[in-house]
Scaffold this motif. Structure first.
Motif, mmCIF file in Angstrom:
data_model
loop_
_atom_site.group_PDB
_atom_site.id
_atom_site.type_symbol
_atom_site.label_atom_id
_atom_site.label_comp_id
_atom_site.label_asym_id
_atom_site.label_seq_id
_atom_site.Cartn_x
_atom_site.Cartn_y
_atom_site.Cartn_z
ATOM 1 N N LEU A 128 0.828 -1.206 0.000
ATOM 2 C CA LEU A 128 0.000 0.000 0.000
ATOM 3 C C LEU A 128 0.862 1.256 0.000
ATOM 4 O O LEU A 128 0.577 2.217 -0.732
ATOM 5 N N ALA A 129 1.945 1.257 0.759
ATOM 6 C CA ALA A 129 2.868 2.400 0.768
ATOM 7 C C ALA A 129 3.485 2.586 -0.617
ATOM 8 O O ALA A 129 3.607 3.727 -1.101
ATOM 9 N N ASP A 130 3.856 1.494 -1.266
ATOM 10 C CA ASP A 130 4.409 1.588 -2.629
ATOM 11 C C ASP A 130 3.387 2.151 -3.604
ATOM 12 O O ASP A 130 3.717 2.964 -4.466
ATOM 13 N N LEU A 131 2.125 1.737 -3.466
ATOM 14 C CA LEU A 131 1.069 2.266 -4.326
ATOM 15 C C LEU A 131 0.946 3.777 -4.152
ATOM 16 O O LEU A 131 0.879 4.526 -5.138
ATOM 17 N N PHE A 132 0.947 4.241 -2.907
ATOM 18 C CA PHE A 132 0.826 5.676 -2.676
ATOM 19 C C PHE A 132 2.065 6.438 -3.151
ATOM 20 O O PHE A 132 1.952 7.589 -3.581
ATOM 21 N N LYS A 133 3.230 5.805 -3.118
ATOM 22 C CA LYS A 133 4.429 6.443 -3.691
ATOM 23 C C LYS A 133 4.245 6.653 -5.191
ATOM 24 O O LYS A 133 4.586 7.701 -5.733
ATOM 25 N N ILE A 134 3.719 5.648 -5.854
ATOM 26 C CA ILE A 134 3.486 5.748 -7.300
ATOM 27 C C ILE A 134 2.460 6.839 -7.591
ATOM 28 O O ILE A 134 2.614 7.631 -8.513
ATOM 29 N N LEU A 135 1.420 6.908 -6.777
ATOM 30 C CA LEU A 135 0.396 7.935 -6.953
ATOM 31 C C LEU A 135 0.883 9.317 -6.530
ATOM 32 O O LEU A 135 0.229 10.308 -6.826
ATOM 33 N N GLY A 136 2.031 9.386 -5.874
ATOM 34 C CA GLY A 136 2.584 10.648 -5.398
ATOM 35 C C GLY A 136 3.287 11.459 -6.468
ATOM 36 O O GLY A 136 3.935 12.453 -6.161
ATOM 37 N N ASP A 137 3.151 11.079 -7.726
ATOM 38 C CA ASP A 137 3.786 11.787 -8.830
ATOM 39 C C ASP A 137 2.723 12.561 -9.613
ATOM 40 O O ASP A 137 1.728 11.977 -10.063
ATOM 41 N N ARG A 138 2.937 13.849 -9.800
ATOM 42 C CA ARG A 138 1.960 14.719 -10.455
ATOM 43 C C ARG A 138 1.652 14.277 -11.894
ATOM 44 O O ARG A 138 0.496 14.284 -12.320
ATOM 45 N N THR A 139 2.668 13.876 -12.633
ATOM 46 C CA THR A 139 2.455 13.436 -14.011
ATOM 47 C C THR A 139 1.597 12.177 -14.053
ATOM 48 O O THR A 139 0.683 12.062 -14.865
ATOM 49 N N CYS A 142 0.110 8.310 -28.200
ATOM 50 C CA CYS A 142 0.218 9.592 -28.920
ATOM 51 C C CYS A 142 -0.751 10.620 -28.358
ATOM 52 O O CYS A 142 -0.395 11.785 -28.152
ATOM 53 N N ASP A 143 -1.990 10.199 -28.120
ATOM 54 C CA ASP A 143 -3.003 11.118 -27.585
ATOM 55 C C ASP A 143 -2.685 11.541 -26.154
ATOM 56 O O ASP A 143 -2.892 12.694 -25.780
ATOM 57 N N ILE A 144 -2.190 10.615 -25.365
ATOM 58 C CA ILE A 144 -1.816 10.945 -23.981
ATOM 59 C C ILE A 144 -0.679 11.969 -23.989
ATOM 60 O O ILE A 144 -0.732 12.978 -23.278
ATOM 61 N N ALA A 145 0.332 11.709 -24.812
ATOM 62 C CA ALA A 145 1.474 12.629 -24.900
ATOM 63 C C ALA A 145 1.023 14.020 -25.341
ATOM 64 O O ALA A 145 1.453 15.029 -24.781
ATOM 65 N N GLU A 146 0.151 14.064 -26.331
ATOM 66 C CA GLU A 146 -0.358 15.352 -26.827
ATOM 67 C C GLU A 146 -1.162 16.077 -25.741
ATOM 68 O O GLU A 146 -0.982 17.269 -25.521
ATOM 69 N N SER A 147 -2.025 15.348 -25.056
ATOM 70 C CA SER A 147 -2.868 15.942 -24.012
ATOM 71 C C SER A 147 -2.050 16.501 -22.863
ATOM 72 O O SER A 147 -2.398 17.533 -22.291
ATOM 73 N N LEU A 148 -0.976 15.811 -22.505
ATOM 74 C CA LEU A 148 -0.152 16.242 -21.373
ATOM 75 C C LEU A 148 1.038 17.099 -21.801
ATOM 76 O O LEU A 148 1.842 17.491 -20.968
ATOM 77 N N ASN A 149 1.127 17.356 -23.125
ATOM 78 C CA ASN A 149 2.212 18.183 -23.668
ATOM 79 C C ASN A 149 3.584 17.627 -23.267
ATOM 80 O O ASN A 149 4.444 18.339 -22.764
ATOM 81 N N MET A 150 3.744 16.317 -23.486
ATOM 82 C CA MET A 150 4.981 15.621 -23.149
ATOM 83 C C MET A 150 5.369 14.723 -24.314
ATOM 84 O O MET A 150 4.548 14.415 -25.173
ATOM 85 N N GLN A 156 6.494 11.189 -26.178
ATOM 86 C CA GLN A 156 6.003 9.816 -26.063
ATOM 87 C C GLN A 156 6.905 8.949 -25.183
ATOM 88 O O GLN A 156 6.410 8.092 -24.460
ATOM 89 N N SER A 157 8.196 9.172 -25.225
ATOM 90 C CA SER A 157 9.094 8.342 -24.405
ATOM 91 C C SER A 157 8.876 8.615 -22.921
ATOM 92 O O SER A 157 8.900 7.681 -22.105
ATOM 93 N N ALA A 158 8.637 9.872 -22.559
ATOM 94 C CA ALA A 158 8.369 10.194 -21.149
ATOM 95 C C ALA A 158 7.040 9.576 -20.708
ATOM 96 O O ALA A 158 6.938 9.026 -19.599
ATOM 97 N N ILE A 159 6.045 9.635 -21.579
ATOM 98 C CA ILE A 159 4.749 9.037 -21.272
ATOM 99 C C ILE A 159 4.885 7.520 -21.164
ATOM 100 O O ILE A 159 4.344 6.900 -20.236
ATOM 101 N N SER A 160 5.614 6.913 -22.076
ATOM 102 C CA SER A 160 5.814 5.458 -22.049
ATOM 103 C C SER A 160 6.465 5.017 -20.740
ATOM 104 O O SER A 160 6.091 3.985 -20.167
ATOM 105 N N HIS A 161 7.431 5.797 -20.269
ATOM 106 C CA HIS A 161 8.089 5.482 -18.993
ATOM 107 C C HIS A 161 7.060 5.494 -17.858
ATOM 108 O O HIS A 161 7.018 4.560 -17.039
ATOM 109 N N GLN A 162 6.226 6.533 -17.803
ATOM 110 C CA GLN A 162 5.226 6.632 -16.746
ATOM 111 C C GLN A 162 4.201 5.502 -16.859
ATOM 112 O O GLN A 162 3.770 4.939 -15.849
ATOM 113 N N LEU A 163 3.829 5.156 -18.067
ATOM 114 C CA LEU A 163 2.876 4.068 -18.278
ATOM 115 C C LEU A 163 3.444 2.725 -17.820
ATOM 116 O O LEU A 163 2.719 1.887 -17.274
ATOM 117 N N ARG A 164 4.741 2.507 -18.022
ATOM 118 C CA ARG A 164 5.372 1.270 -17.552
ATOM 119 C C ARG A 164 5.296 1.175 -16.033
ATOM 120 O O ARG A 164 5.024 0.108 -15.470
#
Length: 118
Positions: free
Chosen positions: A31-42, A59-67, A69-77
């Motif tokens: 549960l602590a690990d889950l909240f750590k993951i949720l503790g990131d604004r992005t 592509c749509d996520i990256a466009e929506s968040l103005n980031m 694709q590689s940064a989005i892919s990292h967060q998605l992983r």
């Protein structure tokens, strides 16, 4: 030197065994690990976006968040490893969605909590 204000602690030492229970260490760590993951604004923005749109490709996520694709892919992983999102392939596109209704409830309740006014 100022005196300490101890009004927020018990003035006598007594316990109430009928109210005590042990919390499983493994569960508390997960549960602590889950909240750590949720503790990131992005990641919160990403989960909120998926909660409102149900499914989006990278592509749509990256466009929506103005980031990028590689940064989005990292967060998605990170979110996939925590079982917060899942994906499916449609041709060459990776389509992401929230893993289950628990994630939707978690996001909704968190938003309600921070939106409360006293």
């Amino acid at each position: 030197m100022t005196a300490k204000n101890n009004s927020d602690i018990c003035e006598v030492h007594c316990t109430h065994p009928d109210k005590l229970h042990n919390f499983d260490d493994k569960i508390s760590l997960e549960l602590a690990d889950l909240f750590k993951i949720l503790g990131d604004r992005t990641r919160i923005k990403l989960l909120s976006l998926l909660a409102s749109e149900h499914e989006l490709c990278v592509c749509d996520i990256a466009e929506s968040l103005n980031m990028g694709q590689s940064a989005i892919s990292h967060q998605l992983r990170v979110l996939r490893a925590a079982r917060l999102v899942k994906f499916r392939k449609v041709g060459k596109e990776a389509i992401y969605s929230l893993d289950d209704d628990h994630v939707v409830k978690l996001m909704r309740q968190g938003l309600e909590h921070v939106s409360e006014t006293c």
